[in-house]
Design an enzyme around this catalytic site. Structure first.
Site: not given
Ligand code: NAP
Length: 441
Positions: A53, A157, A357, A359
């Site tokens: 990215h 990712d 970012i 945000t």
């Molecule tokens: P996230 O978006 O909060 O996703 C976490 C995932 O884990 C969700 O599907 C959640 O399901 C699941 N989960 C949580 N607890 C669980 C459990 N006990 N058992 C099973 N599944 C569980 O977090 P993230 O992917 O770490 O990303 C963090 C932030 O960074 C986000 O805002 C993301 O958009 C951003 N980010 C952006 C980019 C990009 O723009 N390209 C790249 C990487 C990260 P539930 O929904 O059911 O809780």
């Protein structure tokens, strides 16, 4: 004009945006020291945003300009808590902003989570991003099937990085040893598991579409995953983002497979119950979330939970263990109900680990707004940059300042040129310090 001295703990986007807002402030003469435990700036932009990215990563050019603003200093390779304590920071600065992000992982809390082969996605991300403290056992890549738990953007990712070809990776800045390990790995199938229905997937449409465009892998979505009453109802009533994502998932389900050498499979409504294995994981047991008595088993030699990050408590700073954040009122750190004078918070350690970012720009302006509002009442610490430098020097701390970071960066571009790439990251701390011209005592 009143002078203010502000310390920021953490050099990721939220810390950098705070530094920018304060350095631009005309009413006060503000000097800002940004402390970073790594020898490198930019936090998750360098060690979290996926290497393929590059467009998102290009924000480092703007972040670098912030660290070059008059009044802003970068103090890399300094760990707050050991090289300098929080009390000392508060003694030397009129205000301290905590921007330490979320360096830990949420745990699933199920049996077998500590088996070999169950590795938090962050470890894999850190490894392929060349983080100096990353520990990832590359022999785990001998597994033919990998499972990614969670359906957020981090899950996408890691799934994508597992199927990227060496040629695609050479267009990025990942270290050569990572490309070699990924070039040889055996993983053919990646299964991505969502505990709720597809209508609750957290990844964004753009990132899902990108996955469908990766030339080396088929994206497999079974039509039955989308033929649920909940998905139907979401199609009728959800907002535009969910509707677009469901349409993209449907298009993937309807598309014939290309028969590519690798595949990424999506499963929804599946809750991980247990990781099965003796010393190493062999399989993951899943329960259908909407019918928990329905169990299934998916064999896998590598499991990457991507279920969210978590902030770490900082010594001497209030921390809410249940939310994993520092308690605050309008960005002012609070102990019980009382604000802790001169202590502020920003970014993921304030809001929790979500948001992109950009945000953090709004979040940073709230935090710096609170500091400026409080400024007339802030205690004058009466210290100086020299006093802090002397304290660190007396402890033998080798500070990587901005010019030393630029030397690390130059070494990375030189390495890149030698390999026909734009940049190849240095990934070991000693190598970074050597490139920075630091003689390690
Ligand atoms: P996230 O978006 O909060 O996703 C976490 C995932 O884990 C969700 O599907 C959640 O399901 C699941 N989960 C949580 N607890 C669980 C459990 N006990 N058992 C099973 N599944 C569980 O977090 P993230 O992917 O770490 O990303 C963090 C932030 O960074 C986000 O805002 C993301 O958009 C951003 N980010 C952006 C980019 C990009 O723009 N390209 C790249 C990487 C990260 P539930 O929904 O059911 O809780």
């Amino acid at each position: 004009m009143r002078k203010l001295r502000v310390a920021i703990v953490g050099s990721g986007p939220s810390g950098a945006f705070c530094a920018e807002a304060l350095a631009e402030e005309a009413e006060y003469d503000i000097s800002i020291d940004v402390f970073e435990k790594l020898p490198t700036p930019f936090g998750l932009v360098r060690y979290g945003v996926a290497p393929d990215h590059q467009k998102i990563k290009s924000i480092v050019a703007s972040l670098a300009e912030i660290f070059e603003m008059p009044g802003v200093r970068f103090l890399g390779n300094v760990t707050v808590g050991s090289d300098i304590t929080m009390d000392e920071l508060r003694e030397h600065y009129d205000a301290v902003i905590l921007a330490a992000g979320a360096p830990l992982d949420r745990r699933l809390g199920i049996l077998g989570e500590d088996l070999r082969g169950v590795v938090a996605a962050r470890n894999f991300v850190s490894w392929y991003s060349g983080h100096p403290d990353a520990a990832f056992d590359t022999s785990l890549l001998d597994a033919e099937r990998a499972v990614v738990v969670g359906v957020g953007n981090v899950a996408l990712d890691v799934a994508r990085m597992l199927v990227r070809t060496p040629d695609e990776l050479r267009r990025t800045d990942v270290p050569e040893h990572v490309i070699e390990a990924l070039a040889e790995h055996a993983v053919r199938e990646v299964h991505v598991i969502g505990r709720r229905g597809a209508e609750h997937a957290k990844f964004t449409n753009k990132e899902f579409l990108e996955l469908t465009e990766v030339a080396s892998a088929d994206v497999v979505v079974s039509p039955s995953e989308l033929a649920t009453p909940e998905v139907e109802s979401a199609r009728a009533s959800a907002g535009p983002a969910t509707s677009r994502l469901l349409a993209a998932l449907q298009a993937a389900a309807d598309r014939p497979l290309h028969g590519r050498s690798r595949s990424i499979h999506f499963h929804f409504d599946r809750t991980p119950v247990e990781f099965i294995g003796d010393t190493a994981v062999r399989a993951i047991q899943l329960a259908q979330t909407s019918a928990p008595e329905t169990l299934s088993t998916l064999e896998a030699g590598l499991v990457l939970p991507a279920v969210g990050y978590r902030s770490a408590a900082l010594e001497g700073v209030p921390f809410n263990e249940s939310t994993g954040t520092i308690p605050h009122r309008d960005s002012r750190v609070v102990e019980g109900d009382e604000p802790v004078p001169g202590l502020y918070v920003v970014g993921w350690i304030k809001r929790g680990p979500s948001g992109v970012i950009g945000t953090n720009r709004l979040c940073a302006s709230e935090t710096t707004g609170a500091i400026l509002e409080d400024a007339p009442l802030l205690r004058d610490a009466g210290s100086s940059p020299e006093a802090v430098d002397e304290l660190l020097d007396a402890r033998g701390v080798e500070v990587v300042d901005w010019s030393r970071w630029l030397a690390i960066e130059a070494a990375e571009t030189t390495r890149g040129a030698a390999a026909g790439r734009d940049r190849v990251k240095l990934h070991d701390r000693l190598g970074m310090l050597a490139a920075a011209g630091v003689s390690v005592r």
